[in-house]
Enzyme design. Structure first.
Site, PDB file in Angstrom:
ATOM      1  N   SER A   1       0.858  -1.182   0.000  1.00 22.61           N
ATOM      2  CA  SER A   1       0.000   0.000   0.000  1.00 22.61           C
ATOM      3  C   SER A   1       0.892   1.229   0.000  1.00 22.61           C
ATOM      4  O   SER A   1       2.006   1.203   0.539  1.00 22.61           O
ATOM      5  CB  SER A   1      -0.901   0.019   1.236  1.00 22.61           C
ATOM      6  OG  SER A   1      -1.530   1.274   1.394  1.00 22.61           O
TER       7      SER A   1
ATOM      8  N   TYR B   1      -1.254   0.469  10.822  1.00 18.49           N
ATOM      9  CA  TYR B   1      -1.461  -0.217   9.538  1.00 18.49           C
ATOM     10  C   TYR B   1      -0.327   0.098   8.571  1.00 18.49           C
ATOM     11  O   TYR B   1       0.214  -0.788   7.894  1.00 18.49           O
ATOM     12  CB  TYR B   1      -2.806   0.230   8.956  1.00 18.49           C
ATOM     13  CG  TYR B   1      -3.095  -0.256   7.560  1.00 18.49           C
ATOM     14  CD1 TYR B   1      -3.570  -1.550   7.334  1.00 18.49           C
ATOM     15  CD2 TYR B   1      -2.918   0.584   6.457  1.00 18.49           C
ATOM     16  CE1 TYR B   1      -3.858  -1.994   6.049  1.00 18.49           C
ATOM     17  CE2 TYR B   1      -3.200   0.141   5.171  1.00 18.49           C
ATOM     18  CZ  TYR B   1      -3.668  -1.140   4.972  1.00 18.49           C
ATOM     19  OH  TYR B   1      -3.941  -1.581   3.704  1.00 18.49           O
TER      20      TYR B   1
END
Length: 244
Positions: free
Chosen positions: A137, A150
């Site tokens: 990501s 995260y």
């Protein structure tokens, strides 16, 4: 292409979209999800994809990764593409106060992925061919204060996958590292989309196109690559104020 596509995270919108696009070139799709997960809708999503099988898979059970992959290969192999599409977003605010929740996010999004990738890479090496698809990501390219738990897991995964890709060079096994931005879907429901957002279908289109060209890395959308090059240069005082 032929053989089997294994999707780890059988309910994942991106994973299913990738499977849809690969189905015509492969003999079988295997959807793996947590024990007790109803995959009826996921199977229906694949429509006329051919042979679709489902199997239980607990990503957080590290000791079970090796036996699980051996079972899949024995029953449904050879494995041509292994797609790692499992993961959790978690709750950043909760994680800042609850160490167990923070650790759970990192365990699923990094530790479990490392375990699966190591076993899967060894299995594909033994076959002499195959591809691994890893979803990193942009959250891990430069970790933001707004989602650092995260983001840190994705940063670790991105580094591990990059190193593993180098280790696999010349083995016949290919690793594709996908770096999407904000994806509008079930996982981010209720959140305001970030600039340069994409949909699961757009991520899947870019992923499969890159996989077929045997590229090493793909950013989705592509404009995020120069954007994040520039963002790395922002002063930390500015960066810490950046939203999710």
């Amino acid at each position: 292409m032929s053989g089997t596509v294994l999707v780890l995270g059988g309910r994942s919108e991106i994973g299913l979209a990738v499977a849809q696009r690969l189905a015509g070139d492969h003999d079988k799709i295997v959807l793996a999800a947590r024990p007790g997960t109803d995959l009826t809708a996921a199977v229906a999503t694949l429509g006329n994809a051919g042979t679709v099988e489902t199997i239980d898979f607990d990503a957080d059970d590290l000791a079970g990764h090796g036996p699980f992959l051996e079972q899949v290969a024995a029953e449904h192999g050879p494995l041509d593409v292994v797609v790692l599409a499992f993961g959790i977003l978690g709750d950043q605010a909760r994680a800042e106060a609850d160490a167990a929740h923070a650790a759970a996010i990192v365990h699923t999004d990094y530790v479990a992925q490392v375990g699966v990738l190591t076993h899967a890479a060894n299995l594909l090496r033994a076959q002499g061919r195959g591809s691994l698809v890893v979803f990193s990501s942009v959250a891990g390219i430069r970790v933001r204060r707004a989602n650092y738990v995260y983001g840190s897991a994705k940063a670790g995964l991105d580094g591990f996958a990059s190193g593993l890709a180098d280790a696999l060079h010349g083995s016949g096994v290919h690793l594709l590292l996908v770096r999407p931005g904000f994806v509008i879907g079930r996982m981010t429901e209720g959140m305001s989309p970030a600039p340069f957002s994409s949909t699961p279908d757009q991520v899947a289109d870019a992923t499969v196109a890159a996989l077929r060209k045997r590229r090493g890395v793909v950013w989705v959308p592509g404009v995020l690559r120069p954007v994040f090059f520039a963002m790395r240069l922002l002063p930390r005082a500015v960066w810490r104020k950046m939203p999710r």
